[in-house]
Design a protein around this motif. Structure first.
Motif, PDB file in Angstrom:
ATOM      1  N   PRO A 170       0.827  -1.217   0.000  1.00 49.32           N
ATOM      2  CA  PRO A 170       0.000   0.000   0.000  1.00 49.32           C
ATOM      3  C   PRO A 170       0.856   1.258   0.000  1.00 49.32           C
ATOM      4  N   HIS A 171       0.271   2.335  -0.492  1.00 49.19           N
ATOM      5  CA  HIS A 171       0.960   3.629  -0.519  1.00 49.19           C
ATOM      6  C   HIS A 171       0.681   4.371   0.782  1.00 49.19           C
ATOM      7  N   PHE A 172       1.735   4.894   1.399  1.00 54.03           N
ATOM      8  CA  PHE A 172       1.611   5.703   2.600  1.00 54.03           C
ATOM      9  C   PHE A 172       2.132   7.097   2.298  1.00 54.03           C
ATOM     10  N   ASP A 173       1.469   8.103   2.861  1.00 47.57           N
ATOM     11  CA  ASP A 173       2.019   9.447   2.811  1.00 47.57           C
ATOM     12  C   ASP A 173       3.342   9.433   3.549  1.00 47.57           C
ATOM     13  N   ASP A 174       4.252  10.344   3.189  1.00 42.72           N
ATOM     14  CA  ASP A 174       5.574  10.398   3.832  1.00 42.72           C
ATOM     15  C   ASP A 174       5.468  10.492   5.348  1.00 42.72           C
ATOM     16  N   PHE A 175       4.501  11.264   5.831  1.00 42.62           N
ATOM     17  CA  PHE A 175       4.336  11.440   7.274  1.00 42.62           C
ATOM     18  C   PHE A 175       4.120  10.095   7.961  1.00 42.62           C
ATOM     19  N   TYR A 176       3.192   9.278   7.419  1.00 48.04           N
ATOM     20  CA  TYR A 176       2.880   7.989   8.041  1.00 48.04           C
ATOM     21  C   TYR A 176       3.972   6.952   7.786  1.00 48.04           C
ATOM     22  N   ALA A 177       4.600   7.018   6.636  1.00 48.90           N
ATOM     23  CA  ALA A 177       5.706   6.094   6.354  1.00 48.90           C
ATOM     24  C   ALA A 177       6.855   6.347   7.314  1.00 48.90           C
ATOM     25  N   ASN A 178       7.137   7.611   7.598  1.00 47.25           N
ATOM     26  CA  ASN A 178       8.209   7.941   8.536  1.00 47.25           C
ATOM     27  C   ASN A 178       7.868   7.500   9.957  1.00 47.25           C
ATOM     28  N   LYS A 179       6.588   7.545  10.315  1.00 43.50           N
ATOM     29  CA  LYS A 179       6.171   7.037  11.628  1.00 43.50           C
ATOM     30  C   LYS A 179       6.469   5.544  11.731  1.00 43.50           C
ATOM     31  N   LEU A 180       6.250   4.806  10.644  1.00 45.06           N
ATOM     32  CA  LEU A 180       6.525   3.369  10.641  1.00 45.06           C
ATOM     33  C   LEU A 180       8.023   3.080  10.699  1.00 45.06           C
TER      34      LEU A 180
END
Length: 113
Positions: A2-12
């Motif tokens: 799935p595609h994540f916005d940079d904000f949420y990807a960085n949280k992961l």
């Protein structure tokens, strides 16, 4: 995937720290005037160069409490973020000590006609 916005990807991905930064600005031994001048110089130079990441290290509070550079340096960095000079600003993870992880925006690309 799935595609994540940079904000949420960085949280992961977790917090970015000193080892993730391209360079380190160590202000642990600096006084307030020197620290503010160093941050100002870094921000001014970054406006004319390509973007990069910097870990800004600050001294921990003295035994028994006292002032640190965290608040005055943080204010300067927040103002730079509002102006668009910083793309990302976060505190360093606790294992890295007191400070900030800064992604400088760098010089904006010129549009071609």
């Amino acid at each position: 995937m799935p595609h994540f916005d940079d904000f949420y990807a960085n949280k992961l991905r977790g917090s970015l720290g000193v080892t993730d930064a391209e360079s380190v600005l160590d202000l642990r031994e600096a006084n307030r005037a020197t620290a503010e001048a160093s941050i100002g110089d870094m921000l001014e130079r970054s406006r004319f160069a390509k973007g990069k990441t910097v870990a800004v290290r600050l001294a921990a509070p003295p035994e028994g409490g006292g002032e640190t550079l965290f608040q005055p340096v943080g204010r300067l960095l927040l103002e730079a973020k509002r102006r668009g000079w910083i793309d990302r600003l976060q505190t360093l993870p606790s294992g890295d000590g007191l400070g900030f992880y800064v992604a400088l925006a760098g010089k904006p690309a010129r549009e071609r006609d």
